[in-house]
Design an enzyme around this catalytic site. Structure first.
Site, PDB file in Angstrom:
ATOM      1  N   GLY A   1       0.860  -1.189   0.000  1.00 19.16           N
ATOM      2  CA  GLY A   1       0.000   0.000   0.000  1.00 19.16           C
ATOM      3  C   GLY A   1       0.889   1.230   0.000  1.00 19.16           C
ATOM      4  O   GLY A   1       1.377   1.662  -1.040  1.00 19.16           O
ATOM      5  N   TRP A  12      -8.286  -2.659  -3.669  1.00 19.30           N
ATOM      6  CA  TRP A  12      -8.906  -1.331  -3.511  1.00 19.30           C
ATOM      7  C   TRP A  12      -8.782  -0.484  -4.779  1.00 19.30           C
ATOM      8  O   TRP A  12      -8.339   0.655  -4.701  1.00 19.30           O
ATOM      9  CB  TRP A  12      -8.247  -0.496  -2.400  1.00 19.30           C
ATOM     10  N   ARG A  38     -31.755  27.466  12.976  1.00 13.47           N
ATOM     11  CA  ARG A  38     -31.986  26.699  14.203  1.00 13.47           C
ATOM     12  C   ARG A  38     -31.954  27.639  15.410  1.00 13.47           C
ATOM     13  O   ARG A  38     -30.925  28.262  15.700  1.00 13.47           O
ATOM     14  CB  ARG A  38     -30.883  25.634  14.340  1.00 13.47           C
ATOM     15  N   GLN A  89     -21.575  17.916  14.289  1.00 15.89           N
ATOM     16  CA  GLN A  89     -21.760  18.460  15.641  1.00 15.89           C
ATOM     17  C   GLN A  89     -22.676  19.683  15.611  1.00 15.89           C
ATOM     18  O   GLN A  89     -23.560  19.820  16.455  1.00 15.89           O
ATOM     19  CB  GLN A  89     -20.376  18.839  16.214  1.00 15.89           C
ATOM     20  N   GLU A 135      -4.335   7.926  -2.366  1.00 12.25           N
ATOM     21  CA  GLU A 135      -3.305   8.787  -2.981  1.00 12.25           C
ATOM     22  C   GLU A 135      -2.235   9.181  -1.964  1.00 12.25           C
ATOM     23  O   GLU A 135      -1.662  10.267  -2.032  1.00 12.25           O
ATOM     24  CB  GLU A 135      -3.935  10.045  -3.566  1.00 12.25           C
TER      25      GLU A 135
HETATM   26  C1  LIG Z   1     -11.824   3.443  -1.394  1.00  9.80           C
HETATM   27  C2  LIG Z   1     -10.412   3.275  -1.834  1.00  9.80           C
HETATM   28  C3  LIG Z   1     -10.055   3.544  -3.150  1.00  9.80           C
HETATM   29  C4  LIG Z   1      -8.734   3.341  -3.572  1.00  9.80           C
HETATM   30  N1  LIG Z   1      -8.411   3.525  -4.897  1.00  9.80           N
HETATM   31  C5  LIG Z   1      -7.190   3.136  -5.342  1.00  9.80           C
HETATM   32  C6  LIG Z   1      -6.889   3.117  -6.742  1.00  9.80           C
HETATM   33  O1  LIG Z   1      -7.714   3.496  -7.575  1.00  9.80           O
HETATM   34  N2  LIG Z   1      -5.676   2.664  -7.139  1.00  9.80           N
HETATM   35  C7  LIG Z   1      -4.734   2.240  -6.256  1.00  9.80           C
HETATM   36  O2  LIG Z   1      -3.663   1.831  -6.677  1.00  9.80           O
HETATM   37  N3  LIG Z   1      -4.971   2.262  -4.905  1.00  9.80           N
HETATM   38  C8  LIG Z   1      -6.176   2.686  -4.440  1.00  9.80           C
HETATM   39  N4  LIG Z   1      -6.454   2.674  -3.095  1.00  9.80           N
HETATM   40  C9  LIG Z   1      -5.424   2.238  -2.163  1.00  9.80           C
HETATM   41  C10 LIG Z   1      -4.874   3.353  -1.286  1.00  9.80           C
HETATM   42  O3  LIG Z   1      -4.065   4.205  -2.034  1.00  9.80           O
HETATM   43  C11 LIG Z   1      -4.144   2.681  -0.109  1.00  9.80           C
HETATM   44  O4  LIG Z   1      -5.158   2.133   0.725  1.00  9.80           O
HETATM   45  C12 LIG Z   1      -3.279   3.637   0.661  1.00  9.80           C
HETATM   46  O5  LIG Z   1      -2.174   4.029  -0.106  1.00  9.80           O
HETATM   47  C13 LIG Z   1      -2.768   3.025   1.981  1.00  9.80           C
HETATM   48  O6  LIG Z   1      -2.241   1.749   1.787  1.00  9.80           O
HETATM   49  P1  LIG Z   1      -2.743   0.539   2.731  1.00  9.80           P
HETATM   50  O7  LIG Z   1      -4.216   0.529   2.684  1.00  9.80           O
HETATM   51  O8  LIG Z   1      -2.025  -0.682   2.332  1.00  9.80           O
HETATM   52  O9  LIG Z   1      -2.322   0.960   4.198  1.00  9.80           O
HETATM   53  P2  LIG Z   1      -0.868   0.804   4.868  1.00  9.80           P
HETATM   54  O10 LIG Z   1       0.186   1.271   3.948  1.00  9.80           O
HETATM   55  O11 LIG Z   1      -0.744  -0.567   5.421  1.00  9.80           O
HETATM   56  O12 LIG Z   1      -1.002   1.828   6.061  1.00  9.80           O
HETATM   57  C14 LIG Z   1      -1.724   1.548   7.267  1.00  9.80           C
HETATM   58  C15 LIG Z   1      -1.449   2.687   8.264  1.00  9.80           C
HETATM   59  O13 LIG Z   1      -0.042   2.725   8.571  1.00  9.80           O
HETATM   60  C16 LIG Z   1       0.517   3.988   8.256  1.00  9.80           C
HETATM   61  N5  LIG Z   1       1.862   3.771   7.712  1.00  9.80           N
HETATM   62  C17 LIG Z   1       2.180   3.096   6.579  1.00  9.80           C
HETATM   63  N6  LIG Z   1       3.519   3.107   6.409  1.00  9.80           N
HETATM   64  C18 LIG Z   1       4.050   3.785   7.449  1.00  9.80           C
HETATM   65  C19 LIG Z   1       5.374   4.138   7.841  1.00  9.80           C
HETATM   66  N7  LIG Z   1       6.429   3.801   7.109  1.00  9.80           N
HETATM   67  N8  LIG Z   1       5.536   4.850   8.970  1.00  9.80           N
HETATM   68  C20 LIG Z   1       4.484   5.233   9.729  1.00  9.80           C
HETATM   69  N9  LIG Z   1       3.196   4.927   9.415  1.00  9.80           N
HETATM   70  C21 LIG Z   1       2.989   4.216   8.288  1.00  9.80           C
HETATM   71  C22 LIG Z   1      -0.435   4.592   7.235  1.00  9.80           C
HETATM   72  O14 LIG Z   1      -0.360   6.010   7.247  1.00  9.80           O
HETATM   73  C23 LIG Z   1      -1.775   4.075   7.722  1.00  9.80           C
HETATM   74  O15 LIG Z   1      -2.247   4.882   8.767  1.00  9.80           O
HETATM   75  C24 LIG Z   1      -7.757   2.903  -2.651  1.00  9.80           C
HETATM   76  C25 LIG Z   1      -8.116   2.669  -1.315  1.00  9.80           C
HETATM   77  C26 LIG Z   1      -9.421   2.823  -0.910  1.00  9.80           C
HETATM   78  C27 LIG Z   1      -9.784   2.492   0.521  1.00  9.80           C
END
Ligand SMILES: Cc1cc2nc3c(=O)[nH]c(=O)nc-3n(C[C@H](O)[C@H](O)[C@H](O)COP(=O)(O)OP(=O)(O)OC[C@H]3O[C@@H](n4cnc5c(N)ncnc54)[C@H](O)[C@@H]3O)c2cc1C
Length: 555
Positions: free
Chosen positions: A133, A163, A271, A341, A368
């Site tokens: 991600g 996703w 309100r 709120q 993003e």
């Molecule tokens: C509705 C939706 C639409 C999306 N659309 C697309 C799309 O069209 N194309 C696409 O490619 N992707 C898409 N995504 C994916 C999205 O870009 C990722 O979910 C996002 O980049 C975060 O990756 P992850 O979910 O694996 O979370 P993770 O990377 O596992 O992160 C989990 C948490 O850990 C934190 N974290 C991660 N790394 C670190 C670090 N090194 N240090 C400290 N904190 C950290 C993050 O900030 C977050 O709070 C979509 C996601 C959703 C939910």
């Protein structure tokens, strides 16, 4: 890049609003949200002959309108104010075609961007994977070369994408996969052999957007599908558009945030509680309305400035894109929360839409690039600037603001300068104490930097408005006097947060023992920051008057 003429942009914004009024009334939006349904036909109408939003993303030489970053931001803000799920569908087409726009060969551009313009193809952008991600380097999807007579003639793609917006409805997909030469983008068409899409995810918000996993089980693609015709360019191509794509999501945060705030502003005038409208109650407006309006306008100032700079050819401005995204999406999220709120119990039900906007806007701090990744990007970049300039980077910017304060007293530039001076000192104390080895310190610095830079941008916007020098495409919601008030309100917040937040960080991380605490307090100019608080509540009164259109407020 010039982009659209201001009147063409205005016509487009108007056409989008009229389309939404006709085809996406509030009761339909609420029903689709409730039933978790993506209005595919409407999305196709928006990206087709009916509205033609997709043409904005396509350069003129390939049959599009060649919109610039400024145009795209204004359109994204408008779309997000209508429905963030539908806006995400349109964004996904822009994102999906971006690797082609920046990295493809001329023939590929003609083929794909030409089809996008002509047929209104829906794209999807396939980067994220179940285990990749934020850290895209952990990518597992592979593209294995297929050879004939010792020559590569194509690839076979294997992996899973997670996703993906438009995942279940797109016509064409850009897929990031590992080749022997490194990560590379491939264009895969819907219906390709062994390529399947999962059912849509059941999401917290943006339920009008289709989000689905993609399965690539030995999908054969021709050599032409490799974007740019050379392996290993994928991450570079993705990075080339980050500044621009993050600005688009920043504009989503802005649009959704203002949409929520506008609703609660209107509600609070009607309100009646304790004998008068909520809009007349200082404890209500100065907590739930004014700070959010100021923060959203600070984000807008930063978005506009960055978009203008990208359009002027200053490069992709990835760090600025990160600051814009971080501040605008967090501000949008906070504004939507305050809007619930401010509606009391009614805000907690579906009817007033703020509950839906809150669920929708939540995604903007995640996709993003999450807010935490933005904090890291911002801090790392500006840390380098601090080192390269031997600590002068933010002091120099503060000096420029002090000069602006001389020319334009009353726009808060002197207070914003205090924030930037304090920032320079915090960074220096972090350097000498080696405090950024602690990740928490680094990320919190990202937050302070973003806030200080947005305060600076809002002061500059207020000054430009006073000079009549804002872009003709700039949002006209607030005039120069109103912007000056909002700039003063936000500059005070920034100065307090940077100075006291910085003190907390340095002290908390062990960078200032008892004997040096007075030295740190002096370096951060805490006395001056406290002195700048004078007049703070009167300015918030004036800001409330401006927001509610009451006379006699702003000066
Ligand atoms: C509705 C939706 C639409 C999306 N659309 C697309 C799309 O069209 N194309 C696409 O490619 N992707 C898409 N995504 C994916 C999205 O870009 C990722 O979910 C996002 O980049 C975060 O990756 P992850 O979910 O694996 O979370 P993770 O990377 O596992 O992160 C989990 C948490 O850990 C934190 N974290 C991660 N790394 C670190 C670090 N090194 N240090 C400290 N904190 C950290 C993050 O900030 C977050 O709070 C979509 C996601 C959703 C939910």
């Amino acid at each position: 890049m010039d982009g659209l003429d201001a009147d063409v942009l205005d016509m487009m914004l108007q056409a989008i609003q009229e389309f939404a009024d006709r085809h996406l009334p509030a009761d339909l939006v609420l029903r689709l949200d409730h039933e978790d349904e993506c209005p595919v036909e409407l999305v196709r109408m928006m990206c087709g002959e009916d509205l033609g939003i997709h043409l904005l993303f396509v350069p003129e030489e390939y049959g599009g309108m060649g919109g610039g970053s400024f145009d795209v931001c204004r359109v994204c803000e408008k779309m997000a104010a209508i429905d963030l799920g539908v806006a995400t569908s349109v964004l996904a087409t822009a994102l999906g075609s971006d690797p082609i726009a920046v990295g493809a060969t001329e023939e590929q551009k003609k083929a794909w961007l030409g089809r996008l313009a002509e047929e209104g193809l829906l794209f999807a952008y396939g980067a994220t994977e179940p285990e990749a991600g934020s850290d895209l380097a952990a990518l597992k999807t592979t593209a294995t070369p297929v050879e004939q007579d010792g020559r590569v003639v194509g690839y076979r793609l294997n992996g899973r994408k997670q996703w993906i917006s438009n995942g279940g409805i797109a016509d064409a997909y850009t897929i990031l996969a590992n080749t022997p030469g490194g990560p590379s983008w491939f264009v895969v068409e819907r219906g390709a052999e062994n390529f399947t899409q999962a059912n849509p995810e059941d999401k917290h918000g943006i339920r009008l957007s289709n989000t689905a996993a993609l399965y690539l089980d030995d999908v054969p693609v021709h050599l032409d599908a490799l974007v740019g015709g050379a392996e290993g360019q994928g991450l570079l191509q993705a990075q080339q558009v980050f500044g621009y794509t993050r600005l688009m999501v920043a504009a989503f945060g802005l649009g959704a945030g203002w949409s929520a705030l506008d609703r609660v502003i209107a509600y609070s005038t009607e309100r009646i509680q304790a004998g008068g409208p909520l809009s007349e109650k200082q404890g209500y407006t100065h907590k739930l309305i004014v700070p959010h309006a100021a923060r959203l306008e600070a984000a807008r100032a930063y978005i506009e400035e960055t978009a203008e700079r990208i359009d002027a050819g200053e490069g992709s401005l990835n760090s600025e894109g990160a600051i814009a995204k971080y501040v605008a999406t967090e501000a949008g999220n906070a504004a939507a929360e305050a809007a619930i709120q401010g509606h009391g119990g009614y805000g907690y039900t579906r009817e007033y839409l703020v509950e839906k906007i809150k669920r929708d806007v939540r995604i903007t701090t995640i996709y993003e690039g999450t807010s935490e990744i933005m904090e890291m990007t911002i801090a790392r970049d500006r840390w380098q600037e601090h080192l390269k300039s031997r600590g002068r980077y933010f002091h120099d910017r503060a000096d420029a603001l002090e000069a602006l304060d001389g020319a334009h007293p009353g726009i808060g530039a002197g207070t914003a300068a205090l924030a930037l001076h304090a920032l320079a000192e915090v960074l220096e104390w972090c350097r000498t104490g080696r405090l950024t080895r602690q990740q928490h310190v680094l990320l919190r610095l990202g937050e302070l930097i973003a806030e200080a830079e947005c305060a600076e941008a809002l002061c500059r916007r207020a000054a430009r408005a006073a000079d009549g020098a804002l872009s003709p495409k700039a949002d006209p919601r607030f005039d120069a006097t109103a912007l000056a008030v909002l700039a003063r309100v936000f500059a005070r917040d920034a100065a307090i947060h940077v100075a006291w937040g910085g003190l907390r960080l340095v002290r908390g991380a062990g960078g200032a023992e008892d004997a040096r605490l007075p030295e740190l307090e002096a370096a951060l100019r805490l006395h001056d920051v406290a002195a700048a608080e004078s007049g703070g509540i009167a300015d918030m009164d004036a800001a409330a008057d401006v927001i509610y259109g009451r006379s006699g407020g702003a000066s």
